[in-house]
Design an enzyme around this catalytic site. Structure first.
Site, PDB file in Angstrom:
ATOM      1  N   HIS A  90       1.144  -1.067  -0.135  1.00 45.50           N
ATOM      2  CA  HIS A  90      -0.396   0.129  -0.171  1.00 45.50           C
ATOM      3  C   HIS A  90       0.673   1.364  -0.190  1.00 45.50           C
ATOM      4  O   HIS A  90       0.209   2.619  -0.248  1.00 45.50           O
ATOM      5  CB  HIS A  90      -0.874  -0.130   1.073  1.00 45.50           C
ATOM      6  CG  HIS A  90      -0.024   0.472   2.594  1.00 45.50           C
ATOM      7  ND1 HIS A  90       0.123  -0.882   3.589  1.00 45.50           N
ATOM      8  CD2 HIS A  90      -0.094   1.262   3.070  1.00 45.50           C
ATOM      9  CE1 HIS A  90       0.971  -0.218   4.028  1.00 45.50           C
ATOM     10  NE2 HIS A  90       0.560   1.432   4.300  1.00 45.50           N
ATOM     11  N   ASP A 121       0.123  -7.748   1.407  1.00 49.64           N
ATOM     12  CA  ASP A 121       0.918  -6.665   1.761  1.00 49.64           C
ATOM     13  C   ASP A 121       2.452  -6.240   1.750  1.00 49.64           C
ATOM     14  O   ASP A 121       2.684  -5.570   2.255  1.00 49.64           O
ATOM     15  CB  ASP A 121       0.268  -6.310   2.885  1.00 49.64           C
ATOM     16  CG  ASP A 121       0.066  -3.800   2.744  1.00 49.64           C
ATOM     17  OD1 ASP A 121      -0.083  -3.490   1.951  1.00 49.64           O
ATOM     18  OD2 ASP A 121       0.272  -3.625   4.112  1.00 49.64           O
ATOM     19  N   SER A 123       5.289   2.522   7.550  1.00 49.88           N
ATOM     20  CA  SER A 123       4.594   1.373   6.933  1.00 49.88           C
ATOM     21  C   SER A 123       5.577   1.026   6.079  1.00 49.88           C
ATOM     22  O   SER A 123       6.318   2.174   5.324  1.00 49.88           O
ATOM     23  CB  SER A 123       3.444   1.530   5.954  1.00 49.88           C
ATOM     24  OG  SER A 123       2.479   1.679   6.754  1.00 49.88           O
TER      25      SER A 123
END
Length: 382
Positions: free
Chosen positions: A117, A147, A224
């Site tokens: 993402h 992911d 992230s």
């Protein structure tokens, strides 16, 4: 000096003094020596600093930038986004427009692991190292289900992170999260492992279930793709903020490093993730099934179907067998089985522990890739 003079002047007074001292200690025991208050506590305390771990790991953690419209920035809906945005100069806003998250250099060849993402929808991707060097990044491959994404940069003298063993991580272990929260620059947060083996769906298209590491170290948007490391600076996992689709204080997750590296190898070698396949269908044990099979617990999965000539069929498994372990990994339910298979590659040989007719047995099976067409052997077919 005569012996009589020596005894009279020195020896007799010394003996009398020692006797008086012994009498005082007997009468007043509190005058005796006490144990030193500086003795070490029964439990060793932790280090006062984790700077050595940070110095080891931080050079391998990078900032990942991408060309994308600011209105579509992944942080746009976060409550702190307007606060930081209003305080930025036009040049800083332009930088913020491009900032997406973090990544980890996993080898000197220039491969960088990050979250899917983080780079999803990116037109151009750039990486900024901790030493200030920048490089255009090539997207090697990505997988929304895990992911995860793999980038490639071409720079000399890259510092790769040392990889630890997430399978040995224990609740209470000190961990550090390194990344680029809110685009403010490389930041380190500290916490502990709160739980291991968390089966939580991420926000990928397929939502593959994984054994996440849970930590209370702050992993905010922008972290992230960064590194979760142990107290020695070794990589335990890839931080992700997408699991709960929001930031929750004291609850953060990381994809275990062994799963992330397996996905990276598949993306580099095959251009896609190739999950291991044993050729079985199984269901979780409930108390009724456990009693019918004379099992003490509901840990394990019961085989309901076997694919002909598949790995499990060739290894001698049959419908009705209860699988309890793949290698040393306990298979408590179907989700743990999926997670165990996610770390395997076609061609690997695994040891399967199962129960048949109340007896524990083991067999070995060569993991393969799921074929295009499958013919299964159902329980009714024996």
């Amino acid at each position: 000096m005569s012996l009589q003079r020596f005894l009279q002047d020195w020896a007799i007074p010394a003996v009398i003094g020692l006797a008086m001292a012994a009498a005082l200690l007997f009468i007043f025991p509190h005058l005796r020596d006490k144990p030193s208050d500086s003795a070490p506590p029964p439990f060793a305390s932790g280090p006062e600093t984790y700077s050595s771990a940070v110095n080891l790991a931080a050079p391998a953690v990078v900032n990942v930038f991408s060309k994308r419209a600011l209105r579509n920035h992944p942080l746009a809906n976060h409550p702190l986004f307007p606060y930081y945005l209003n305080k930025m100069t036009p040049l800083q806003r332009e930088r913020m427009q491009q900032n997406l998250g973090s990544g980890v250099i996993v080898n000197e060849a220039g491969y960088v692991l990050t979250n899917f993402h983080v780079i999803s929808g990116a037109e151009q991707i750039a990486v900024v190292l901790a030493d200030g060097r920048e490089a255009r990044a090539t997207l090697v491959g990505s997988d929304a289900d895990f992911d995860l994404a793999v980038l490639k940069i071409d720079l000399p003298n890259l510092k790769a992170i040392e990889v630890g063993d997430p399978d040995r991580a224990q609740v209470g272990d000190v961990v550090l999260a390194i990344g680029n929260p809110f685009g403010v620059g490389q930041t380190v947060t500290q916490g502990i492992i709160s739980a291991t083996g968390r089966d939580v769906e991420n926000t990928g298209v397929g939502g593959y279930l994984q054994n996440f590491l849970q930590t209370d170290a702050a992993i905010n948007p922008g972290n992230s793709g960064g590194a979760l490391v142990d107290s020695r600076g070794r990589l335990l996992g890839i931080n992700t903020t997408s699991v709960l689709n929001q930031t929750v204080p004291s609850i953060s997750f990381a994809i275990p490093a062994n799963i992330a590296l397996k996905v990276m190898q598949d993306l580099i070698e095959f251009g896609r993730v190739v999950p291991g396949w044993l050729g079985i269908e199984a269901q979780n044990l409930n108390p009724l099934l456990a009693r019918s099979f004379n099992l003490a617990t509901t840990n394990g999965v019961i085989v309901t179907a076997i694919y002909k000539e598949g790995p499990a069929h060739q290894a001698g498994l049959k419908p009705g067998d209860v699988i309890t372990h793949i290698n040393a990994t306990p298979i408590n339910d179907g989700k743990h089985g999926n997670a165990a298979m996610a770390t395997l590659r076609p061609g690997e040989v695994v040891t399967i522990t199962y129960i048949r007719d109340g007896k524990p047995l083991t067999t070995r099976a060569a993991v393969s890739e799921r074929p295009q067409s499958e013919e299964r052997q159902t329980q009714g077919e024996g």
